[in-house]
Scaffold this active site. Structure first.
Site, PDB file in Angstrom:
ATOM      1  N   ARG A  16       0.824  -1.219   0.000  1.00 31.31           N
ATOM      2  CA  ARG A  16       0.000   0.000   0.000  1.00 31.31           C
ATOM      3  C   ARG A  16       0.856   1.268   0.000  1.00 31.31           C
ATOM      4  O   ARG A  16       0.903   2.001  -0.968  1.00 31.31           O
ATOM      5  CB  ARG A  16      -0.963  -0.021   1.219  1.00 31.31           C
ATOM      6  CG  ARG A  16      -2.044   1.032   1.184  1.00 31.31           C
ATOM      7  CD  ARG A  16      -1.615   2.408   1.600  1.00 31.31           C
ATOM      8  NE  ARG A  16      -1.041   2.441   2.947  1.00 31.31           N
ATOM      9  CZ  ARG A  16      -0.437   3.498   3.459  1.00 31.31           C
ATOM     10  NH1 ARG A  16      -0.295   4.612   2.752  1.00 31.31           N
ATOM     11  NH2 ARG A  16       0.091   3.467   4.678  1.00 31.31           N
ATOM     12  N   ASP A  17       1.597   1.503   1.084  1.00 36.67           N
ATOM     13  CA  ASP A  17       2.389   2.733   1.191  1.00 36.67           C
ATOM     14  C   ASP A  17       3.463   2.743   0.097  1.00 36.67           C
ATOM     15  O   ASP A  17       3.795   3.795  -0.456  1.00 36.67           O
ATOM     16  CB  ASP A  17       3.036   2.804   2.584  1.00 36.67           C
ATOM     17  CG  ASP A  17       3.455   4.204   2.993  1.00 36.67           C
ATOM     18  OD1 ASP A  17       3.956   4.946   2.133  1.00 36.67           O
ATOM     19  OD2 ASP A  17       3.318   4.555   4.179  1.00 36.67           O
ATOM     20  N   HIS A 208       5.270   4.452  12.754  1.00 32.57           N
ATOM     21  CA  HIS A 208       5.333   4.367  11.289  1.00 32.57           C
ATOM     22  C   HIS A 208       6.361   5.397  10.826  1.00 32.57           C
ATOM     23  O   HIS A 208       6.046   6.585  10.691  1.00 32.57           O
ATOM     24  CB  HIS A 208       3.921   4.665  10.769  1.00 32.57           C
ATOM     25  CG  HIS A 208       3.749   4.675   9.287  1.00 32.57           C
ATOM     26  ND1 HIS A 208       3.058   3.670   8.623  1.00 32.57           N
ATOM     27  CD2 HIS A 208       4.118   5.565   8.326  1.00 32.57           C
ATOM     28  CE1 HIS A 208       3.010   3.949   7.330  1.00 32.57           C
ATOM     29  NE2 HIS A 208       3.651   5.088   7.125  1.00 32.57           N
ATOM     30  N   HIS A 210       9.010   7.012   8.250  1.00 32.45           N
ATOM     31  CA  HIS A 210       9.617   7.153   6.928  1.00 32.45           C
ATOM     32  C   HIS A 210      11.077   7.538   7.161  1.00 32.45           C
ATOM     33  O   HIS A 210      11.419   8.112   8.201  1.00 32.45           O
ATOM     34  CB  HIS A 210       8.857   8.189   6.098  1.00 32.45           C
ATOM     35  CG  HIS A 210       7.552   7.635   5.576  1.00 32.45           C
ATOM     36  ND1 HIS A 210       7.395   7.169   4.303  1.00 32.45           N
ATOM     37  CD2 HIS A 210       6.363   7.428   6.188  1.00 32.45           C
ATOM     38  CE1 HIS A 210       6.153   6.716   4.137  1.00 32.45           C
ATOM     39  NE2 HIS A 210       5.500   6.865   5.272  1.00 32.45           N
ATOM     40  N   CYS A 241       4.212   9.450   0.596  1.00 25.58           N
ATOM     41  CA  CYS A 241       2.843   9.942   0.411  1.00 25.58           C
ATOM     42  C   CYS A 241       2.861  10.961  -0.722  1.00 25.58           C
ATOM     43  O   CYS A 241       3.552  11.971  -0.628  1.00 25.58           O
ATOM     44  CB  CYS A 241       2.334  10.575   1.700  1.00 25.58           C
ATOM     45  SG  CYS A 241       0.720  11.337   1.484  1.00 25.58           S
ATOM     46  N   ASN A 250       9.490   4.206   3.520  1.00 28.35           N
ATOM     47  CA  ASN A 250       9.361   3.769   4.914  1.00 28.35           C
ATOM     48  C   ASN A 250      10.668   3.110   5.330  1.00 28.35           C
ATOM     49  O   ASN A 250      11.471   2.685   4.494  1.00 28.35           O
ATOM     50  CB  ASN A 250       8.276   2.688   5.023  1.00 28.35           C
ATOM     51  CG  ASN A 250       6.888   3.233   4.808  1.00 28.35           C
ATOM     52  OD1 ASN A 250       6.470   3.474   3.678  1.00 28.35           O
ATOM     53  ND2 ASN A 250       6.165   3.431   5.889  1.00 28.35           N
TER      54      ASN A 250
HETATM   55  P1  HMG Z   1     -13.003  14.306  -2.396  1.00 24.55           P
HETATM   56  O1  HMG Z   1     -12.819  14.639  -3.849  1.00 24.55           O
HETATM   57  O2  HMG Z   1     -13.004  15.427  -1.403  1.00 24.55           O
HETATM   58  O3  HMG Z   1     -14.300  13.400  -2.191  1.00 24.55           O
HETATM   59  O4  HMG Z   1     -11.870  13.273  -2.012  1.00 24.55           O
HETATM   60  P2  HMG Z   1     -15.809  13.732  -2.138  1.00 24.55           P
HETATM   61  O5  HMG Z   1     -16.335  13.066  -0.929  1.00 24.55           O
HETATM   62  O6  HMG Z   1     -16.046  15.197  -2.350  1.00 24.55           O
HETATM   63  O7  HMG Z   1     -16.390  12.955  -3.420  1.00 24.55           O
HETATM   64  C1  HMG Z   1     -16.086  13.370  -4.772  1.00 24.55           C
HETATM   65  C2  HMG Z   1     -16.367  12.221  -5.743  1.00 24.55           C
HETATM   66  O8  HMG Z   1     -15.418  11.167  -5.485  1.00 24.55           O
HETATM   67  C3  HMG Z   1     -17.753  11.566  -5.577  1.00 24.55           C
HETATM   68  O9  HMG Z   1     -18.135  11.114  -6.874  1.00 24.55           O
HETATM   69  C4  HMG Z   1     -17.482  10.355  -4.711  1.00 24.55           C
HETATM   70  O10 HMG Z   1     -18.400   9.294  -4.916  1.00 24.55           O
HETATM   71  C5  HMG Z   1     -16.107   9.948  -5.212  1.00 24.55           C
HETATM   72  P3  HMG Z   1     -19.255  11.888  -7.746  1.00 24.55           P
HETATM   73  O11 HMG Z   1     -20.446  11.912  -6.838  1.00 24.55           O
HETATM   74  O12 HMG Z   1     -18.647  13.254  -7.952  1.00 24.55           O
HETATM   75  O13 HMG Z   1     -19.327  11.045  -8.937  1.00 24.55           O
HETATM   76  N1  HMG Z   1     -15.360   9.261  -4.130  1.00 24.55           N
HETATM   77  C6  HMG Z   1     -14.801   8.047  -4.226  1.00 24.55           C
HETATM   78  N2  HMG Z   1     -14.724   7.139  -5.215  1.00 24.55           N
HETATM   79  C7  HMG Z   1     -14.086   5.976  -4.940  1.00 24.55           C
HETATM   80  N3  HMG Z   1     -13.536   5.678  -3.729  1.00 24.55           N
HETATM   81  C8  HMG Z   1     -13.592   6.562  -2.725  1.00 24.55           C
HETATM   82  C9  HMG Z   1     -14.240   7.800  -2.968  1.00 24.55           C
HETATM   83  N4  HMG Z   1     -14.449   8.879  -2.168  1.00 24.55           N
HETATM   84  C10 HMG Z   1     -15.136   9.758  -2.900  1.00 24.55           C
HETATM   85  N5  HMG Z   1     -13.054   6.285  -1.533  1.00 24.55           N
HETATM   86  C11 HMG Z   1     -10.797  11.584  -0.718  1.00 24.55           C
HETATM   87  C12 HMG Z   1     -11.699  12.825  -0.692  1.00 24.55           C
HETATM   88  C13 HMG Z   1     -10.365  11.261   0.707  1.00 24.55           C
HETATM   89  C14 HMG Z   1     -11.546  10.431  -1.327  1.00 24.55           C
HETATM   90  C15 HMG Z   1      -9.550  11.943  -1.583  1.00 24.55           C
HETATM   91  O14 HMG Z   1      -8.981  13.084  -1.060  1.00 24.55           O
HETATM   92  C16 HMG Z   1      -8.541  10.840  -1.656  1.00 24.55           C
HETATM   93  O15 HMG Z   1      -8.799   9.755  -2.199  1.00 24.55           O
HETATM   94  N6  HMG Z   1      -7.322  11.089  -1.149  1.00 24.55           N
HETATM   95  C17 HMG Z   1      -6.250  10.086  -1.226  1.00 24.55           C
HETATM   96  C18 HMG Z   1      -5.287  10.323  -0.162  1.00 24.55           C
HETATM   97  C19 HMG Z   1      -4.277   9.198  -0.084  1.00 24.55           C
HETATM   98  O16 HMG Z   1      -4.530   8.072  -0.470  1.00 24.55           O
HETATM   99  N7  HMG Z   1      -3.072   9.526   0.410  1.00 24.55           N
HETATM  100  C20 HMG Z   1      -2.062   8.542   0.651  1.00 24.55           C
HETATM  101  C21 HMG Z   1      -2.399   7.662   1.809  1.00 24.55           C
HETATM  102  S1  HMG Z   1      -2.116   8.408   3.400  1.00 24.55           S
HETATM  103  C22 HMG Z   1      -0.455   8.104   3.739  1.00 24.55           C
HETATM  104  O17 HMG Z   1       0.253   7.658   2.878  1.00 24.55           O
HETATM  105  C23 HMG Z   1       0.062   8.339   5.124  1.00 24.55           C
HETATM  106  C24 HMG Z   1       0.234   7.032   5.917  1.00 24.55           C
HETATM  107  O18 HMG Z   1       1.127   6.153   5.262  1.00 24.55           O
HETATM  108  C25 HMG Z   1       0.807   7.342   7.320  1.00 24.55           C
HETATM  109  C26 HMG Z   1       2.034   8.257   7.280  1.00 24.55           C
HETATM  110  O19 HMG Z   1       3.006   7.970   6.564  1.00 24.55           O
HETATM  111  O20 HMG Z   1       1.990   9.258   8.029  1.00 24.55           O
HETATM  112  C27 HMG Z   1      -1.090   6.308   6.105  1.00 24.55           C
HETATM  113 MG    MG Z   2       3.293   6.296   5.300  1.00 20.91          MG
END
Ligand code: HMG
Ligand code: MG
Length: 302
Positions: A16-17, A208, A210, A241, A250
């Site tokens: 995933r990450d 966690h 990095h 990210c 990581n």
């Molecule tokens: P948004 O655009 O604000 O969503 O995204 P929304 O709620 O306004 O919806 C807009 C449209 O997207 C709608 O469709 C929803 O149905 C659709 P429409 O009605 O316009 O046709 N939609 C989706 N479709 C599929 N799957 C979904 C989904 N949600 C809404 N889940 C959202 C908000 C959170 C979805 C967006 O910002 C997003 O996907 N962000 C991704 C962030 C991400 O993955 N970042 C990396 C992971 S975090 C990380 O790496 C850190 C970690 O490792 C820890 C660390 O290192 O600290 C965990």
């Molecule tokens: Mg991470």
């Protein structure tokens, strides 16, 4: 010498990450083969994918397909990130065991990553936590940018405590504290954990790290000294990210295993099998992985 635990649990987040941060899309069949190999290494926890918006993270658009096709081993928890109700609906089509919700301790990264303020995020996550628990899943929470944020700078431990309290109130069993951009040093991890452990139990927390600036293993040592026994890591040191500029890999699972096993701490994981799997994914990615123990596996270091 600090008192060390007898054993540590490693949560492998490479699929995933790691893969979320690769430029190219890894074929679904290659992802499945990769996760099936990881399932043979002795790991008991694998974060497989994420159900975020496929436009935001196209690399993991095949989340449903991957989770449905992997060969599940009964002693392994297969987890996935879920940001909102739409993501939960997709996740519940699969046999995912654990759902991980995520948000940041800092406003800047929270907004860049999930398009909401911190306050706007809580009700969205609460809905996911309640839905997942009533579907019989366990729920983990991530707090990102627990030491530094690429937008807001230094993050105070008290801010991390505030976010953690709200997440635990929802019924989450464990929180993973993310140094998302790998800026932390041991004294900062020490202050963060000293503050957190005044409010929460040690087994409620995982770390966690990095490794952007090479401090991850030092930060692991500091965490061990606080009694932490759960760490996230990614095979080959993959990861980052896309919404945190400067976030790189990581801490590498194999480098972490070398450290822990060398100090007599059990993990149940085969370092050799992890190294061989890292060499395999390196071929699929078509790039050299930069962990120390992958270099040893290639025969470049002794
Ligand atoms: P948004 O655009 O604000 O969503 O995204 P929304 O709620 O306004 O919806 C807009 C449209 O997207 C709608 O469709 C929803 O149905 C659709 P429409 O009605 O316009 O046709 N939609 C989706 N479709 C599929 N799957 C979904 C989904 N949600 C809404 N889940 C959202 C908000 C959170 C979805 C967006 O910002 C997003 O996907 N962000 C991704 C962030 C991400 O993955 N970042 C990396 C992971 S975090 C990380 O790496 C850190 C970690 O490792 C820890 C660390 O290192 O600290 C965990
Ligand atoms: Mg991470």
């Amino acid at each position: 010498m600090i008192a060390l635990p007898m054993s540590v649990q490693i949560k492998e987040v490479g699929p995933r990450d790691g893969l979320q941060n690769e430029k190219s899309f890894i074929e679904t069949t290659d992802k499945i083969a990769f996760i099936d190999r990881l399932s043979e290494t002795g790991l008991d926890y694998i974060e497989v994918t994420s159900f975020v918006h496929p436009k935001w993270i196209p690399q993991l658009a095949d989340a449903v397909e991957v989770l449905k096709a992997i060969k599940r081993q009964k002693d392994i928890t297969y987890a996935a990130l879920v940001p909102n109700r739409k993501g939960l609906e997709r996740a519940l089509e699969t046999g995912v065991d654990e759902v991980s919700v995520f948000m940041s301790a800092s406003e800047g990264h929270n907004k860049a990553n999930i398009n909401k303020t911190i306050d706007e995020t809580f009700p969205v996550l609460k809905e996911v936590v309640e839905g997942a628990l009533s579907a019989g899943k366990t729920v983990r929470g991530y707090i990102s940018t627990v030491i530094g944020c690429p937008y807001d700078g230094y993050v105070k431990p008290t801010q991390v405590v505030k976010v953690a309290e709200r997440l635990f109130d929802m019924g989450i069993t464990e929180i993973s504290l993310g140094d998302t951009i790998g800026v932390g040093v041991p004294t900062q991890v020490d202050s963060l954990l000293a503050e957190m452990l005044q409010h929460f139990k040690v087994n409620q927390l995982a770390m966690h790290f990095h490794d952007t600036r090479g401090t991850a293993l030092a930060n692991v040592m500091t965490s061990l000294s606080h009694g932490i026994t759960k760490f996230d890591s990614a095979i080959g040191g993959l990861g980052g990210c896309p919404y945190a500029k400067g976030a790189s890999g990581n801490v590498a699972t194999e480098d972490l295993l070398y450290l822990l096993h060398g100090m007599g701490i059990e993990t149940g994981i085969s370092l050799d099998k992890i190294q061989q799997t890292a060499l395999l994914i390196e071929q699929k990615l078509g790039k050299r992985l930069d962990s120390k123990l992958v270099a040893v596996a290639r025969g470049e270091e002794h």
